[in-house]
Design a protein around this motif. Structure first.
Motif, PDB file in Angstrom:
ATOM      1  N   ARG A   1       5.050  -0.288  -0.816  1.00 24.24           N
ATOM      2  CA  ARG A   1       3.728   0.153  -0.383  1.00 24.24           C
ATOM      3  C   ARG A   1       3.457   1.561  -0.903  1.00 24.24           C
ATOM      4  N   ALA A   2       2.174   1.850  -1.146  1.00 25.19           N
ATOM      5  CA  ALA A   2       1.800   3.173  -1.645  1.00 25.19           C
ATOM      6  C   ALA A   2       1.844   4.221  -0.547  1.00 25.19           C
ATOM      7  N   SER A   3       1.619   3.799   0.697  1.00 26.42           N
ATOM      8  CA  SER A   3       1.704   4.688   1.849  1.00 26.42           C
ATOM      9  C   SER A   3       1.934   3.821   3.068  1.00 26.42           C
ATOM     10  N   VAL A   4       2.183   4.446   4.192  1.00 28.07           N
ATOM     11  CA  VAL A   4       2.428   3.676   5.413  1.00 28.07           C
ATOM     12  C   VAL A   4       1.174   2.963   5.902  1.00 28.07           C
ATOM     13  N   PHE A   5       0.009   3.288   5.362  1.00 27.83           N
ATOM     14  CA  PHE A   5      -1.229   2.630   5.766  1.00 27.83           C
ATOM     15  C   PHE A   5      -1.594   1.448   4.874  1.00 27.83           C
ATOM     16  N   ASP A   6      -0.733   1.131   3.901  1.00 27.19           N
ATOM     17  CA  ASP A   6      -1.045   0.069   2.942  1.00 27.19           C
ATOM     18  C   ASP A   6      -0.320  -1.242   3.212  1.00 27.19           C
ATOM     19  N   GLY A   7       0.617  -1.269   4.142  1.00 25.66           N
ATOM     20  CA  GLY A   7       1.333  -2.504   4.428  1.00 25.66           C
ATOM     21  C   GLY A   7       2.452  -2.264   5.413  1.00 25.66           C
ATOM     22  N   LEU A   8       2.987  -3.351   5.964  1.00 25.79           N
ATOM     23  CA  LEU A   8       4.109  -3.250   6.875  1.00 25.79           C
ATOM     24  C   LEU A   8       5.357  -2.795   6.121  1.00 25.79           C
ATOM     25  N   GLY A   9       6.327  -2.306   6.876  1.00 29.32           N
ATOM     26  CA  GLY A   9       7.503  -1.721   6.256  1.00 29.32           C
ATOM     27  C   GLY A   9       8.613  -2.699   5.943  1.00 29.32           C
ATOM     28  N   TYR A  10       9.458  -2.293   5.011  1.00 27.40           N
ATOM     29  CA  TYR A  10      10.764  -2.908   4.796  1.00 27.40           C
ATOM     30  C   TYR A  10      11.780  -2.062   5.564  1.00 27.40           C
ATOM     31  N   CYS A  11      12.902  -2.690   5.923  1.00 22.37           N
ATOM     32  CA  CYS A  11      13.972  -1.957   6.580  1.00 22.37           C
ATOM     33  C   CYS A  11      15.310  -2.570   6.181  1.00 22.37           C
TER      34      CYS A  11
END
Length: 281
Positions: free
Chosen positions: A70-80
């Motif tokens: 993702r380009a930023s935290v507002f562009d998609g859910l996270g990986y972990c």
């Protein structure tokens, strides 16, 4: 004994148990350029790697895991990527990367687990102007020792972590957990939010404006956050504690808990959820 505190961006680079004055939670954010790498030793810490932006490859005993994008935290859910204790890992950046690293001492060793957005739900919680979007990367049922990790997005003008709650004592529907709130704003230059932490029994009150890159350490206290009107807020929660059972149980402020009873009738803010599962290209 430590107390809730806000650490300003640029004034902290790594939250250690020693710095926070507690026992379990560690947190840092690394910025790596494409081709740069970071090594983490095999020790008694379990770790979670969450790309806030960009993409990395993690090498664990010759097995490579690609995560992020993702380009930023507002562009998609996270990986972990969850990495257990006694496990070395090398992280290599495939692009410019901001990588959150959460850690906690672990007694038992589990398996390496990669969590992707496809494993997560797009979840709306709350009601009215206390609506927010939540994604739990490492929930209580996850095969880890202590770490719990949650991403939360709150649209501008809304309250989050509401009604205020605390993780202070084990028992009676509450778990003792140390917790960090790491904040990012959609507008990093102008965006802001307000963090409140309070505990009447201790005579404690903290109300502080928070900005992009700030972090709050919460060893105890009721707490809640509100995003300024027009400024969408993200925060990453990391929790760990001594409880023998993995749980996110919390005690809500009894003076405010009944407010949630009206949410079903009010409904969720139409803006929520507002972050897609996958980045939109």
């Amino acid at each position: 004994m430590s107390q809730p505190q806000v650490w300003k961006a640029g004034e902290w680079d790594k939250i250690t148990p020693q710095k926070a004055g507690w026992t379990y939670v560690g947190f840092e954010v690394l910025t790596l350029e494409a081709g740069e790498s970071a090594d983490f030793d095999a020790d008694g810490e379990e770790r979670a790697f969450i790309p806030l932006s960009g993409k990395v490859i993690a090498d664990i005993d010759g097995t490579r895991h690609e995560l992020g994008g993702r380009a930023s935290v507002f562009d998609g859910l996270g990986y972990c990527l969850y990495v257990p204790r006694d496990t070395a890992v090398t992280i290599e950046a495939l692009s410019t990367v901001e990588l959150a690293v959460a850690s906690a001492p672990a007694q038992t060793k589990h398996e390496v687990v990669l969590v992707t957005p496809d494993d997560l739900s797009v979840e709306a919680r709350g009601g009215g102007n206390a609506s927010r979007q939540v994604s739990t990367l490492i929930p209580p049922g996850f095969p880890a020792d202590r770490l719990l990790v949650v991403e939360v997005w709150t649209p501008g003008g809304n309250w989050s972590s509401y009604p205020p709650h605390k993780h202070e004592h084990d028992g009676d529907g509450e778990a003792e957990l140390e917790e960090t709130y790491y904040y990012r704003l959609r507008d990093p230059e102008k965006g802001w939010a307000v963090q409140r932490a309070y505990q009447p029994e201790r005579g404690f009150e903290l109300v502080e404006t928070v900005h992009d890159g700030d972090i709050c350490t919460l060893p105890w206290a009721y707490h809640t956050t509100v995003a300024a009107h027009g400024h969408d807020l993200y925060y990453l929660n990391v929790l760990a504690g001594p409880a023998p059972e993995r749980t996110l149980q919390a005690c809500q402020d009894p003076e405010l808990a009944a407010i949630a009873d009206d949410w079903e009738a009010i409904g969720i803010d139409a803006r929520v959820p507002f972050v897609p599962k996958h980045p939109q290209h």
